[in-house]
Design a protein around this motif. Structure first.
Motif, mmCIF file in Angstrom:
data_model
loop_
_atom_site.group_PDB
_atom_site.id
_atom_site.type_symbol
_atom_site.label_atom_id
_atom_site.label_comp_id
_atom_site.label_asym_id
_atom_site.label_seq_id
_atom_site.Cartn_x
_atom_site.Cartn_y
_atom_site.Cartn_z
ATOM 1 N N SER A 68 1.506 4.753 6.356
ATOM 2 C CA SER A 68 1.139 3.365 6.643
ATOM 3 C C SER A 68 1.450 2.950 8.074
ATOM 4 O O SER A 68 1.292 1.778 8.431
ATOM 5 N N GLY A 85 0.854 -1.184 0.000
ATOM 6 C CA GLY A 85 0.000 0.000 0.000
ATOM 7 C C GLY A 85 0.888 1.231 0.000
ATOM 8 O O GLY A 85 1.715 1.415 -0.888
ATOM 9 N N SER A 86 0.751 2.065 1.012
ATOM 10 C CA SER A 86 1.604 3.243 1.122
ATOM 11 C C SER A 86 3.031 2.840 1.458
ATOM 12 O O SER A 86 3.261 1.883 2.201
ATOM 13 N N PHE A 137 -1.438 -5.851 2.829
ATOM 14 C CA PHE A 137 -2.677 -5.247 3.302
ATOM 15 C C PHE A 137 -3.822 -5.863 2.512
ATOM 16 O O PHE A 137 -3.601 -6.491 1.481
#
Length: 398
Positions: free
Chosen positions: A22, A16-17, A96
């Motif tokens: 995150s 994800g980030s 995630f």
């Protein structure tokens, strides 16, 4: 006779980030990828989206991640899928769920059933996390996430309690139980005294002891309940102050600041803002205790970091580090304010020597059980097993 070295496993890592946005994943996924690359068994390639902090934090990644250009989930899923189809890694490892990484990985696997993926939910299947934004997750589950989870060759749990949550969610996949790791700092006892009087959290001459929280400021962290508990116990905590350091998620800090003002705790509760790098290290050196009254965690990096700096811990069972209670380096607390207040008082009343002993036990625990080199080796062996290169490692549960 020369021995040909085996080709490294090509793994696509989807966190994800890739910035501080995150939370603990910024450190845990980054250090896992780097440590596996260092050992040479795995070539970990990271794919992540951009956000407001990407430019600030991308330099922390030794191996620059591939940055997605799109801002919408479906477009990001398309970008990831295109990359996977073009590069054909040996396996994909989303860090995630409930989002574009799941969509892309599922479509990649559906296109060729021989492809393999491992999923690290990182606390996102714990009961509190599943209940949070439940209707959105129910829709995502029906559209793609349930299939994505069921098709995984293995699901990575950070601890036994997370493995139990995965089973309660109804998943029957093999589960590997591998914790997060930690980078052990140089011995800080000699410099700690020099930093006690630095102006990190307000007045330079404040004689009170510091109880520190570092992390994302979000309702799941239990900070509202902690502030109310501090009010209840205030008369017994005159020698202490509570410092809340972290970045605000969704305006929750504003709510907390109002609660502090309404309860007339402005002199006892300090909001220090986000701290990273050297400032974070200095804060951990200066603090006298660390607290995490969370409702839900995977395996919190902040606790491992606090132990690495020899801090005694107050944390809930939902932090999934019961080994800390067993090794007497953490005190179990409740999120109910009245019970939490009693725990704060009991901790404050402990002799200083007892609190120091707790911190030393925490340092010993992370040195023995949470080194990144060990964690990376275990994950690399799980990769090899998933790809049929060895038998199942001991960390895998069926």
């Amino acid at each position: 006779m020369s021995v040909t070295k085996a080709k490294p496993i090509d793994a696509a890592i989807l966190p994800g980030s890739i910035s501080r946005f995150s939370g603990g994943l910024f450190t845990s996924v980054r250090r896992l990828s780097e440590s596996m690359n260092d050992q040479g068994i795995v070539r970990a390639r990271v794919i992540g989206n951009q956000d407001a902090h990407t430019d600030d934090d991308i330099s922390a990644w030794r191996d620059s991640p591939l940055l997605l250009k799109s801002s919408r989930h479906r477009q990001r899923a398309r970008e990831v899928l295109d990359w996977l189809l073009t590069n054909e890694p040996d396996l994909v490892h989303p860090q995630f769920i409930w989002s574009y990484g799941s969509m892309a990985t599922l479509r990649w696997v559906q296109a060729n059933p021989s492809r393999r993926h491992i999923i690290s939910p990182r606390g996102m299947l714990d009961p509190w996390a599943v209940r949070n934004s439940r209707w959105k997750k129910q829709i995502a589950g029906m559209l793609f996430e349930h299939k994505h989870l069921r098709k995984a060759a293995c699901i990575h749990a950070l601890c036994d309690s997370e493995a139990e949550s995965i089973r309660k969610f109804g998943l029957k996949n093999p589960i590997c139980v591998i914790p997060n790791g930690i980078d052990i700092p140089d011995d800080c006892s000699s410099v700690r005294s020099e930093l006690v009087n630095t102006n990190l959290f307000g007045r330079r001459d404040d004689p009170r002891q510091t109880m520190l929280f570092v992390g994302r400021i979000h309702e799941k962290k239990g900070l509202s309940q902690l502030i109310v508990a501090w009010k209840i116990a205030r008369d017994r905590l005159n020698d202490w102050r509570l410092v809340i350091a972290g970045w605000d998620d969704g305006g929750h800090q504003q709510e907390l600041e109002k609660t502090v003002k309404d309860l007339e705790l402005s002199d006892a509760v300090i909001f220090a803002g986000p701290i990273y790098g050297e400032a974070k290290s200095a804060a951990l050196m200066v603090a006298d205790a660390f607290i995490l009254p969370s409702f839900s965690e995977g395996l919190p990096m902040s606790v491992l970091e606090a132990w690495a700096y020899r801090l005694p811990l107050l944390m809930t069972a939902q932090c999934n580090l019961r080994i800390g209670f067993k090794n007497e380096c953490g005190v179990e607390i409740d999120t109910a304010p009245e019970k939490l207040a009693r725990s704060l008082i009991a901790f404050a009343d402990l002799p200083v020597a007892d609190r120091r002993a707790m911190g030393e036990s925490g340092r010993s625990l992370v040195e023995e059980s949470f080194q990144w080199s060990t964690i990376a080796s275990e994950m690399s062996e799980v990769y090899r097993w998933v790809l049929g290169q060895r038998d199942a490692p001991a960390c895998v549960q069926f």
